[in-house]
Design a protein around this motif. Structure first.
Motif, short mmCIF file in Angstrom:
data_model
loop_
_atom_site.label_atom_id
_atom_site.label_comp_id
_atom_site.label_asym_id
_atom_site.label_seq_id
_atom_site.Cartn_x
_atom_site.Cartn_y
_atom_site.Cartn_z
N TYR A 87 37.88 39.42 33.65
CA TYR A 87 38.70 38.66 34.59
C TYR A 87 38.47 39.15 36.01
O TYR A 87 38.36 38.36 36.96
N LEU A 88 38.43 40.46 36.16
CA LEU A 88 38.22 41.02 37.49
C LEU A 88 36.79 40.80 37.97
O LEU A 88 36.55 40.66 39.18
N ARG A 89 35.86 40.74 37.05
CA ARG A 89 34.46 40.56 37.41
C ARG A 89 34.15 39.13 37.83
O ARG A 89 33.47 38.90 38.83
N TYR A 90 34.66 38.14 37.07
CA TYR A 90 34.32 36.74 37.31
C TYR A 90 35.41 35.97 38.04
O TYR A 90 35.16 34.90 38.58
N GLY A 91 36.66 36.48 38.01
CA GLY A 91 37.76 35.79 38.67
C GLY A 91 38.56 34.93 37.70
O GLY A 91 38.02 34.41 36.72
#
Length: 239
Positions: A69-73
């Motif tokens: 989630y933090l990597r791709y948004g």
């Protein structure tokens, strides 16, 4: 003679009130001590790596979903939980950016991702998410039960909940079980408070917890069926 009788009666009532008050304080202290034990159990192995059995496998997978989630948004991923670490090829040989995890709703992964964004990525932070929800679950049950059943029955109920393995095993377990029990306890507390006060804020919070639970795991749906069935029967019968 009548005045003496009334004075004696008042004295006995005062004595009984003091005894009940003292008994309530003793049971409250017992609940505090029980929560201390509950708290310590939830911290067992809280900083360990994802190495051991079901705890390790689920913790690693939930953490991977949170990391993605933090990597791709959140918007680009459409809130879908992802298992993969990067671009891969599907069965048709085409490159896929995401490999979604469809077995469970994404709330647990979302909560862990929020904690990772605030405090950094580690097994300790992931387990603290689950442990914090377990502490709140204990509080919710305490607040809901003490008015309905009194302190003594509340203590025995919390004692049973705290020590049965099917619950105590999951106190810091980074998976859906801890989150969904938190949502169920929140619903029960809000419903009890709504019946007591009639305040709409508790009705609104009840539906917030209901949404929270349905976005966590599928057992919330049979829970909702029986929750609304029995509360509906109780209200229809004047209970």
């Amino acid at each position: 003679m009548e005045n003496t009788y009334l004075q004696n009666s008042d004295g006995e009532n005062d004595l009984n009130t003091k005894k009940r008050s003292s008994g309530q304080r003793c049971w409250l202290w017992a609940v505090f001590i029980l929560f201390g034990l509950y708290f310590l159990m939830s911290l067992a192995g809280i900083g360990q790596e994802w190495l051991n059995h079901h705890q390790g496998w689920n913790g690693a997978r939930r953490s991977l979903g949170a990391k993605n989630y933090l990597r791709y948004g959140y918007i680009d991923s459409k809130l879908g939980s992802m298992d993969n670490l990067g671009e891969h090829y599907n069965a048709q040989g085409k490159a896929d950016k995401y490999e979604y995890f469809w077995h469970h709703p994404p709330m647990t992964n979302l909560l862990v991702s929020f904690a990772f964004a605030l405090f950094g990525e580690s097994p300790l932070i992931a387990r603290l998410v689950a442990a914090s929800l377990s502490w709140l679950t204990f509080l919710f049950f305490f607040l809901a039960l003490k008015r309905l059943w009194g302190m003594e029955a509340t203590f025995y109920s919390l004692f049973f909940i705290s020590l049965i393995p099917i619950h105590s095993t999951y106190l810091s377990f980074v998976n859906h079980e801890t989150v969904i029990v938190f949502a169920m306890a929140g619903m029960l507390l809000c419903y009890e408070r709504y019946l007591e006060t009639g305040r709409n804020v508790f009705a609104a919070l009840l539906f917030v917890f209901m949404f929270f639970g349905t976005f966590t795991d599928f057992p919330m749906f049979p829970f909702l069926f029986f929750f609304w069935l029995f509360t509906g029967i109780a209200r229809a019968s004047g209970g």
